[in-house]
Motif scaffolding. Structure first.
Motif, short mmCIF file in Angstrom:
data_model
loop_
_atom_site.label_atom_id
_atom_site.label_comp_id
_atom_site.label_asym_id
_atom_site.label_seq_id
_atom_site.Cartn_x
_atom_site.Cartn_y
_atom_site.Cartn_z
N ASN A 156 1.00 -1.15 0.12
CA ASN A 156 -0.01 0.06 -0.05
C ASN A 156 0.88 1.31 -0.11
OD1 ASN A 156 -2.32 -1.51 0.13
ND2 ASN A 156 -2.99 -1.00 2.15
N PHE A 157 2.00 1.10 0.82
CA PHE A 157 3.03 2.40 0.70
C PHE A 157 3.42 2.47 -0.78
CE2 PHE A 157 7.47 2.94 0.67
CZ PHE A 157 7.72 4.09 1.30
N ILE A 158 3.80 1.49 -1.49
CA ILE A 158 4.46 2.00 -2.73
C ILE A 158 3.44 2.14 -3.50
CG2 ILE A 158 5.45 0.70 -4.71
CD1 ILE A 158 6.81 -1.34 -2.51
N ASP A 159 1.94 1.62 -3.69
CA ASP A 159 0.96 2.22 -4.22
C ASP A 159 0.64 3.75 -4.29
OD1 ASP A 159 0.92 -0.54 -5.43
OD2 ASP A 159 -0.45 -1.10 -3.97
N THR A 160 0.80 4.07 -2.77
CA THR A 160 0.04 5.45 -2.64
C THR A 160 1.45 6.43 -3.16
OG1 THR A 160 -0.53 4.50 -0.58
CG2 THR A 160 -0.64 6.80 -0.65
N PHE A 161 2.71 6.08 -2.94
CA PHE A 161 3.72 6.63 -3.49
C PHE A 161 3.53 6.79 -4.96
CE2 PHE A 161 8.08 6.21 -5.50
CZ PHE A 161 8.36 7.60 -5.49
N ALA A 162 3.21 5.76 -5.53
CA ALA A 162 2.85 5.77 -7.24
C ALA A 162 1.83 6.55 -7.53
CB ALA A 162 2.66 4.24 -7.45
N ARG A 163 0.71 6.55 -6.74
CA ARG A 163 -0.27 7.35 -7.04
C ARG A 163 -0.09 8.98 -6.99
NH1 ARG A 163 -4.76 7.02 -2.48
NH2 ARG A 163 -3.87 4.69 -2.60
N TYR A 164 0.73 9.19 -5.85
CA TYR A 164 1.20 10.92 -5.75
C TYR A 164 1.93 11.09 -7.04
CZ TYR A 164 0.90 10.68 -0.82
OH TYR A 164 0.58 10.58 0.48
N ALA A 165 2.53 9.91 -7.91
CA ALA A 165 3.10 10.31 -9.09
C ALA A 165 2.39 10.24 -10.30
CB ALA A 165 4.50 9.29 -9.12
N GLY A 166 1.00 9.74 -10.08
CA GLY A 166 0.32 9.71 -11.19
C GLY A 166 0.18 8.25 -11.79
N ILE A 167 0.57 7.41 -11.05
CA ILE A 167 0.29 6.09 -11.53
C ILE A 167 -0.63 5.28 -10.96
CG2 ILE A 167 1.68 3.85 -11.64
CD1 ILE A 167 4.41 5.39 -11.25
N GLY A 168 -1.33 4.62 -11.91
CA GLY A 168 -2.69 3.81 -11.15
C GLY A 168 -2.31 2.52 -10.38
N PHE A 169 -3.39 1.91 -9.93
CA PHE A 169 -3.05 0.82 -9.13
C PHE A 169 -2.96 -0.66 -9.93
CE2 PHE A 169 -4.96 -2.98 -6.99
CZ PHE A 169 -4.11 -2.95 -5.90
N PRO A 170 -2.32 -1.56 -9.62
CA PRO A 170 -0.87 -1.55 -8.56
C PRO A 170 0.07 -0.65 -8.95
CG PRO A 170 -0.96 -3.77 -9.65
CD PRO A 170 -2.09 -2.84 -10.39
N GLY A 171 0.92 0.13 -8.25
CA GLY A 171 2.04 0.93 -8.53
C GLY A 171 3.29 0.25 -8.42
N LEU A 210 8.82 14.54 -4.04
CA LEU A 210 8.42 14.51 -5.37
C LEU A 210 7.92 15.90 -5.97
CD1 LEU A 210 8.11 12.12 -7.34
CD2 LEU A 210 5.53 11.78 -6.20
N GLU A 211 6.94 16.65 -4.75
CA GLU A 211 6.35 17.98 -5.00
C GLU A 211 7.49 19.02 -5.30
OE1 GLU A 211 3.61 18.04 -1.56
OE2 GLU A 211 2.06 17.01 -2.75
N SER A 212 8.60 18.81 -4.71
CA SER A 212 9.62 19.82 -4.74
C SER A 212 10.10 20.00 -6.03
CB SER A 212 10.57 19.82 -3.66
OG SER A 212 11.54 18.68 -4.58
N GLY A 213 9.87 18.97 -6.94
CA GLY A 213 10.45 19.03 -8.33
C GLY A 213 11.93 18.93 -8.46
N GLU A 214 12.70 18.82 -7.41
CA GLU A 214 14.21 18.74 -7.30
C GLU A 214 14.66 17.08 -7.77
OE1 GLU A 214 15.91 20.19 -3.82
OE2 GLU A 214 14.28 21.82 -3.75
N TYR A 215 13.79 16.36 -7.53
CA TYR A 215 14.29 15.04 -7.55
C TYR A 215 13.76 14.44 -9.03
CZ TYR A 215 15.73 16.26 -3.09
OH TYR A 215 16.21 16.71 -2.01
N SER A 216 14.22 13.37 -9.39
CA SER A 216 13.59 12.36 -10.60
C SER A 216 12.86 11.40 -9.70
CB SER A 216 14.57 12.05 -11.71
OG SER A 216 15.27 11.00 -11.16
N LEU A 217 11.80 11.04 -10.61
CA LEU A 217 11.03 9.96 -10.19
C LEU A 217 12.01 8.61 -10.03
CD1 LEU A 217 8.16 8.93 -9.19
CD2 LEU A 217 7.48 8.69 -11.47
N SER A 218 12.53 8.39 -11.06
CA SER A 218 13.34 7.21 -10.97
C SER A 218 14.46 7.15 -9.93
CB SER A 218 14.07 7.04 -12.32
OG SER A 218 14.66 8.18 -12.79
N ASP A 219 15.19 8.23 -9.83
CA ASP A 219 15.96 8.36 -8.41
C ASP A 219 15.21 8.03 -7.22
OD1 ASP A 219 18.22 8.79 -9.99
OD2 ASP A 219 18.30 10.61 -9.53
N LEU A 220 13.91 8.58 -7.05
CA LEU A 220 12.97 8.49 -5.79
C LEU A 220 12.69 7.22 -5.62
CD1 LEU A 220 11.16 11.73 -5.74
CD2 LEU A 220 13.01 11.19 -3.90
#
Ligand code: AMP
Ligand code: MG
Length: 325
Positions: A156-171, A210-220
């Motif tokens: 659920n933690f990974i899925d929620t992180f994915a959801r913040y990034a605009g990815i659907g379930f399962p993330g 993620l919201e700061s825009g300073e980091y890439s989604l792949s690095d995070l």
């Protein structure tokens, strides 16, 4: 003996058929979304719409006739109540039609017991799924929880992180792919508390990054996996040391992650333990594991009266009365 197993605790409706410890069929359908997480009533509707098709597909695949089924095992809990109710309703429907007994199965223990197919005999299980994250081992007549998440399950933690990034379930699978492109390790909070872990603070931290825009989604994604999987492996290792057991069984949907598997393998190698993991179709929620444990229980005469059948949405692993061992 031929046992039908019905799984419906959350996102997946699955039917498995097991004969004398062998999986003859394992058919499932998973509720997914483009955006946003699981809506329990929608998942229950998904199960209702798919159950008959999955049932007949499983019978066809196993090449058996329904009248040859000896008992019907179902996932009684823990899980989402609307989803569990769909599974229970279907279980009662089939049991009534075939005039066969019902065996109530705990979902988490089923994840562990089907691990026996790998050859593991008495393992510590690192069980990492959507809603559940626990380190379980059999000790003094019960399946005991040696460590667990204090807030949310790792899936659920990974899925929620994915959801913040605009990815659907399962993330989870998408995040794993992204993590492979990650190059830079970004420091994240590391939250191990005794034998337990906590994930919600890390989630907030990731969301801010993620919201700061300073980091890439792949690095995070990469940094998230390295940090959280290290927390899981650390507590699993401590459970091995504490119990003196020599086998680690990795299970649950998040166990499909190849980096988590790799980290567990390294830990086991370093301490001289054996590592076991099932194929993906038996790691995620599935009906075969319910049928598998259902058969073991039914052989010991465990079943429930038709009128007493009920769901247990909050049943804990250590509440289960292990009468079959
Ligand atoms: P389960 O509840 O045991 O069926 O597991 C479902 C969970 O497993 C979901 O939260 C998925 O995001 C997660 N999952 C599936 N595949 C992967 C993967 N490759 N990496 C991480 N998580 C995964
Ligand atoms: Mg599960």
């Amino acid at each position: 003996m031929i046992i039908l197993g019905i799984e419906s605790t959350a996102h997946t409706f699955g039917i498995g058929i097991v004969k004398n410890g062998k999986v003859l069929a394992n058919i499932k359908e998973t509720y997914t979304t483009e955006k946003g997480g699981i809506i329990p009533m929608e998942a229950a509707k998904h199960h209702r719409n798919n159950k008959n098709e999955i049932y007949f597909e499983a019978l066809d695949f196993a090449e058996i006739k329904e009248e040859n089924i000896d008992a019907i095992a179902f996932s009684q809990g823990p899980g989402l109540a609307p989803c569990l109710l769909e599974g229970m309703k279907f279980t009662k429907e089939v049991a009534k039609k075939l005039k066969k007994p019902i065996v109530p199965v705990n979902h988490c223990v089923a994840h562990l017991e089907i691990g026996k197919l790998t050859g593991a005999k008495n393992p510590v299980m690192l069980y990492v799924s959507g809603a559940n994250t626990q380190i379980i081992a059999y000790a003094s007549g019960k399946y005991r929880i040696f460590g667990e998440t204090l807030d949310i399950g790792a899936g659920n933690f990974i899925d929620t992180f994915a959801r913040y990034a605009g990815i659907g379930f399962p993330g989870g699978p998408a995040i794993e792919n992204l993590s492979k492109r990650g190059k830079k390790y970004i420091e994240l909070p590391y939250k191990v508390k005794g034998m337990d872990i906590a994930l919600s603070g890390i989630l907030t931290n990731l969301k801010q990054k993620l919201e700061s825009g300073e980091y890439s989604l792949s690095d995070l994604s990469y940094s998230m996996q390295e940090t959280v999987f290290a927390m899981l492996v650390e507590t699993a290792e401590r459970a091995l040391a504490h119990t003196g057991k020599k086998e680690l069984l990795l299970g649950g949907g998040v166990a499909c992650n190849t980096r988590l598997q790799e980290m567990c393998k390294i830990m086991c190698k370093e301490r001289g333990a054996k590592f076991f993991c099932l194929e993906n179709s038996l790691l995620v929620d599935n009906g075969a594991m319910i049928a598998f444990l259902g058969e073991v229980m039914f052989e010991k005469g465990i079943k429930v009266d038709f009128n007493e059948v009920d769901i247990k949405p909050r049943q804990r692993t250590d509440d289960v009365d292990v009468k079959w061992k």
